[in-house]
Scaffold this active site. Structure first.
Site, mmCIF file in Angstrom:
data_model
loop_
_atom_site.group_PDB
_atom_site.id
_atom_site.type_symbol
_atom_site.label_atom_id
_atom_site.label_comp_id
_atom_site.label_asym_id
_atom_site.label_seq_id
_atom_site.Cartn_x
_atom_site.Cartn_y
_atom_site.Cartn_z
ATOM 1 N N HIS A 16 -0.167 1.728 2.133
ATOM 2 C CA HIS A 16 -1.061 1.515 3.518
ATOM 3 C C HIS A 16 -0.855 2.865 4.278
ATOM 4 O O HIS A 16 -1.988 3.280 4.499
ATOM 5 C CB HIS A 16 -0.758 0.300 4.045
ATOM 6 C CG HIS A 16 -0.898 -0.927 3.257
ATOM 7 N ND1 HIS A 16 0.155 -1.812 3.084
ATOM 8 C CD2 HIS A 16 -2.072 -1.414 2.866
ATOM 9 C CE1 HIS A 16 -0.257 -3.001 2.478
ATOM 10 N NE2 HIS A 16 -1.662 -2.527 2.326
ATOM 11 N N LYS A 40 -4.362 -17.910 2.208
ATOM 12 C CA LYS A 40 -3.384 -17.299 1.874
ATOM 13 C C LYS A 40 -2.127 -17.323 2.491
ATOM 14 O O LYS A 40 -2.027 -17.297 3.690
ATOM 15 C CB LYS A 40 -3.688 -15.675 1.983
ATOM 16 C CG LYS A 40 -3.466 -14.820 0.748
ATOM 17 C CD LYS A 40 -4.079 -13.348 1.009
ATOM 18 C CE LYS A 40 -3.681 -12.438 -0.091
ATOM 19 N NZ LYS A 40 -4.087 -11.049 -0.101
ATOM 20 N N ARG A 89 -6.220 2.185 -5.452
ATOM 21 C CA ARG A 89 -5.332 2.614 -6.361
ATOM 22 C C ARG A 89 -5.697 2.930 -7.726
ATOM 23 O O ARG A 89 -5.307 3.831 -8.357
ATOM 24 C CB ARG A 89 -4.261 1.620 -6.492
ATOM 25 C CG ARG A 89 -3.599 1.181 -4.932
ATOM 26 C CD ARG A 89 -2.904 0.144 -4.900
ATOM 27 N NE ARG A 89 -3.630 -1.003 -4.502
ATOM 28 C CZ ARG A 89 -3.566 -2.101 -4.314
ATOM 29 N NH1 ARG A 89 -2.113 -2.650 -3.973
ATOM 30 N NH2 ARG A 89 -4.304 -3.224 -3.999
ATOM 31 N N SER A 127 1.882 -4.783 -1.905
ATOM 32 C CA SER A 127 2.901 -5.410 -1.077
ATOM 33 C C SER A 127 3.551 -6.475 -1.681
ATOM 34 O O SER A 127 4.880 -6.828 -1.747
ATOM 35 C CB SER A 127 1.979 -6.318 0.136
ATOM 36 O OG SER A 127 1.513 -5.279 1.055
HETATM 37 P P1 ADP Z 1 -6.076 -7.296 0.783
HETATM 38 O O1 ADP Z 1 -5.527 -8.560 0.716
HETATM 39 O O2 ADP Z 1 -7.127 -7.122 1.939
HETATM 40 O O3 ADP Z 1 -6.376 -6.569 -0.536
HETATM 41 P P2 ADP Z 1 -3.832 -5.558 1.207
HETATM 42 O O4 ADP Z 1 -2.931 -5.457 2.347
HETATM 43 O O5 ADP Z 1 -3.199 -5.977 -0.095
HETATM 44 O O6 ADP Z 1 -4.968 -6.522 1.697
HETATM 45 O O7 ADP Z 1 -4.452 -4.195 1.133
HETATM 46 C C1 ADP Z 1 -5.392 -3.774 2.071
HETATM 47 C C2 ADP Z 1 -6.012 -2.601 1.584
HETATM 48 O O8 ADP Z 1 -5.128 -1.423 1.400
HETATM 49 C C3 ADP Z 1 -6.840 -2.689 0.410
HETATM 50 O O9 ADP Z 1 -8.119 -1.741 0.365
HETATM 51 C C4 ADP Z 1 -5.878 -2.093 -0.570
HETATM 52 O O10 ADP Z 1 -6.718 -1.551 -1.805
HETATM 53 C C5 ADP Z 1 -5.080 -0.910 -0.014
HETATM 54 N N1 ADP Z 1 -4.002 -0.646 -0.271
HETATM 55 C C6 ADP Z 1 -2.902 -1.349 -0.687
HETATM 56 N N2 ADP Z 1 -1.894 -0.768 -1.303
HETATM 57 C C7 ADP Z 1 -2.449 0.386 -1.401
HETATM 58 C C8 ADP Z 1 -1.638 1.656 -2.172
HETATM 59 N N3 ADP Z 1 -0.557 1.663 -2.607
HETATM 60 N N4 ADP Z 1 -2.543 2.836 -1.995
HETATM 61 C C9 ADP Z 1 -3.856 2.882 -1.594
HETATM 62 N N5 ADP Z 1 -4.477 1.641 -1.194
HETATM 63 C C10 ADP Z 1 -3.498 0.678 -0.984
#
Ligand code: ADP
Length: 161
Positions: A16, A40, A89, A127
């Site tokens: 992130h 969630k 990703r 995460s």
């Molecule tokens: P959600 O439940 O909305 O997917 P996340 O916290 O998992 O929430 O992800 C939020 C955003 O960050 C999403 O667009 C996800 O693709 C992006 N994201 C999460 N991890 C990474 C990473 N390692 N590299 C790039 N983008 C990421």
């Protein structure tokens, strides 16, 4: 230009942060918005997730931290922003992200979803994977900022939840 980067951030990872840092260099203001979603089950509360993002982005002056519930499109209108940032990703992210972007555009035609491709150093990170490793006492210091590392250690000190 003000953009919104929405997500669960349960918790924020270096993946992130890679997106947040690059956004903060390209846009005037980046609003990181933690989704408050009762459906969630999260390890961290919305407040904890916001605090961890705040601690990890304190060196970036044009970043704001907020939370929202309900439709992202309503929230974007409320914030006067028509640009949503999402991170990509791998191909596995594509289908869901495409669906969300098209639905959101239907609901709010002026809305643009901008996809930022993550750096390959963190593209394997999520995460969930970090929580999984932390729950078994594994090393996570290279995946998350130090504030998140200690918060995860604290959450899982009694073992997996
Ligand atoms: P959600 O439940 O909305 O997917 P996340 O916290 O998992 O929430 O992800 C939020 C955003 O960050 C999403 O667009 C996800 O693709 C992006 N994201 C999460 N991890 C990474 C990473 N390692 N590299 C790039 N983008 C990421």
């Amino acid at each position: 230009m003000k953009v919104i980067y929405p997500g669960s951030f349960d918790p924020v990872t270096n993946g992130h942060l890679d997106i947040i840092t690059r956004c903060s260099e390209k846009f005037d203001t980046v609003i990181i918005s933690v989704l408050n979603n009762n459906k969630k089950t999260c390890v961290f509360t919305v407040e904890e997730r916001m605090e961890l993002i705040k601690a990890s982005t304190k060196h970036l002056p044009n970043v704001e931290i907020d939370s929202f519930s309900g439709l992202l499109t309503d929230y974007a209108k409320e914030k006067n922003s028509s640009i949503i940032i999402r991170g990509l990703r791998a191909v596995s992210d594509y289908e869901y992200e495409m669906q969300m972007a098209l639905v959101n555009r239907k609901l709010f035609p002026a809305l643009e979803t901008v996809f930022m491709v993550s750096s390959n150093k963190v593209s394997f990170l999520s995460s969930s994977i970090v929580k999984e490793i932390a729950s078994f006492g594994g090393e996570i210091s290279c995946f998350v900022p130090k504030e998140v590392e200690s918060a995860l250690r604290e959450k899982f000190k009694g073992g997996p939840r």
